[in-house]
Design an enzyme around this catalytic site. Structure first.
Site, PDB file in Angstrom:
ATOM      1  N   ALA A 241      37.972  46.974  46.731  1.00 44.49           N
ATOM      2  CA  ALA A 241      36.941  47.054  45.655  1.00 44.49           C
ATOM      3  C   ALA A 241      36.770  45.636  44.817  1.00 44.49           C
ATOM      4  O   ALA A 241      36.090  45.401  43.911  1.00 44.49           O
ATOM      5  CB  ALA A 241      37.119  48.072  44.773  1.00 44.49           C
ATOM      6  N   ASP A 242      37.657  44.533  45.334  1.00 44.20           N
ATOM      7  CA  ASP A 242      37.972  43.352  44.724  1.00 44.20           C
ATOM      8  C   ASP A 242      36.565  42.653  44.865  1.00 44.20           C
ATOM      9  O   ASP A 242      36.441  42.046  46.022  1.00 44.20           O
ATOM     10  CB  ASP A 242      39.341  42.710  44.904  1.00 44.20           C
ATOM     11  CG  ASP A 242      39.624  41.512  43.933  1.00 44.20           C
ATOM     12  OD1 ASP A 242      40.250  41.676  42.635  1.00 44.20           O
ATOM     13  OD2 ASP A 242      39.028  40.545  44.561  1.00 44.20           O
ATOM     14  N   VAL A 243      35.990  41.987  43.859  1.00 43.55           N
ATOM     15  CA  VAL A 243      34.831  41.241  44.282  1.00 43.55           C
ATOM     16  C   VAL A 243      35.113  39.784  44.849  1.00 43.55           C
ATOM     17  O   VAL A 243      34.518  39.350  45.672  1.00 43.55           O
ATOM     18  CB  VAL A 243      33.970  40.853  42.952  1.00 43.55           C
ATOM     19  CG1 VAL A 243      32.971  39.900  43.180  1.00 43.55           C
ATOM     20  CG2 VAL A 243      33.428  42.190  42.344  1.00 43.55           C
TER      21      VAL A 243
END
Length: 287
Positions: A241-243
């Site tokens: 989920a890390d951009v």
């Protein structure tokens, strides 16, 4: 005063690690001297100083402290924080056969540096949730300088007991959202009452830690994975989920959109069991 010389198996790019740490004003770094002052969190907090005097391929360090009685504890803690016992050459060889070969060549020997204590390792990603990096760094800096303390000019995060006694309005004055302020205070109450023990989490599997932490209001999978990576030093974490990781993969594979979870699962198969290092080097590739 005491001084210890430490030899580490290369490659180990301490200057690259310092460059990344220097983005945070809470880290007291002298890039010319290749040194950093480390806050040591214990009942009687103190400072240790690390200076690199070797090269990437032949790393050598001087570690200095004041209290000879705590020398062993400090050396053990610093070795853990800077991952000195992990042969980065083996990890580099592993990735030389993958799509990340060029990224690993460019940043060869860059270590994962852990947070200096477990409590900051958990509250920092909560502070960083859903805000851009520069604002998150500023918010964390204000939080520590307002409610923490300093020893010899080195900032220390406040302890859970201190934060548990704050009111949400005190954090809102620093531009925290009310919800995020409540998350930090409620979590700190759990810790100060002994209802959550971060040291005990080190004995549990990644899945068990994520399950326990995400049961707490304000902690989602990304925050739990960040704690596993930078708090407990787990080697096989890739927060999908890390951009930043999404953008790095988009750049690496020249995509016209961010990768889907299915895409990322496919990319990461060849990076096991060192997904944490894939994460770090992908972050480095866009910083």
């Amino acid at each position: 005063m005491w001084e210890e010389k430490v030899s580490v198996k290369g490659p180990y790019h301490f200057d690259s690690a310092l460059l990344r740490l220097a983005r945070d004003p809470l880290h007291i770094i002298n890039e010319e001297e290749r040194s950093i002052k480390i806050p040591i969190y214990k009942e009687a907090p103190e400072i240790a100083d690390i200076q690199a005097i070797g090269t990437v391929n032949e790393p050598l360090f001087l570690v200095r402290g004041k209290n000879k009685d705590t020398k062993h504890l400090i050396m053990e803690r610093i070795s853990t924080i800077f991952q000195w016992d992990l042969p980065l050459g083996d990890i580099h060889s592993h990735f030389s056969k993958t799509a990340l070969k060029e990224v690993f060549e460019q940043h060869k020997g860059t270590p994962i540096v852990l947070e200096f204590d477990l409590y900051p390792a958990l509250i920092r990603p909560i502070i960083h949730q859903q805000v851009n990096t520069s604002f998150a760094i500023s918010l964390t800096d204000q939080f520590v300088r307002t409610f923490g303390y300093e020893i010899e000019g080195v900032p220390f995060f406040p302890d859970p007991k201190t934060v548990s006694g704050l009111r949400p309005d005190q954090l809102k004055d620093l531009r925290f959202s009310r919800r995020k302020a409540e998350y930090l205070i409620d979590l700190s109450k759990l810790l100060s009452k002994g209802e959550l023990n971060l040291k005990n989490l080190a004995e549990k599997t990644d899945e068990e830690v994520i399950k326990e932490l995400t049961a707490i209001r304000g902690i989602g999978p990304w925050t739990a994975q960040s704690f596993l990576l930078f708090g407990l030093g787990r080697k096989n974490l890739f927060p999908m989920a890390d951009v930043g990781l999404q953008n790095a993969l988009k750049k690496l594979h020249k995509l016209d959109r961010k990768p889907t979870v299915k895409d990322m699962e496919a990319y990461t198969k060849e990076w096991y069991p060192y997904l944490s290092y894939a994460s770090l080097y992908l972050w480095r590739s866009i910083e």
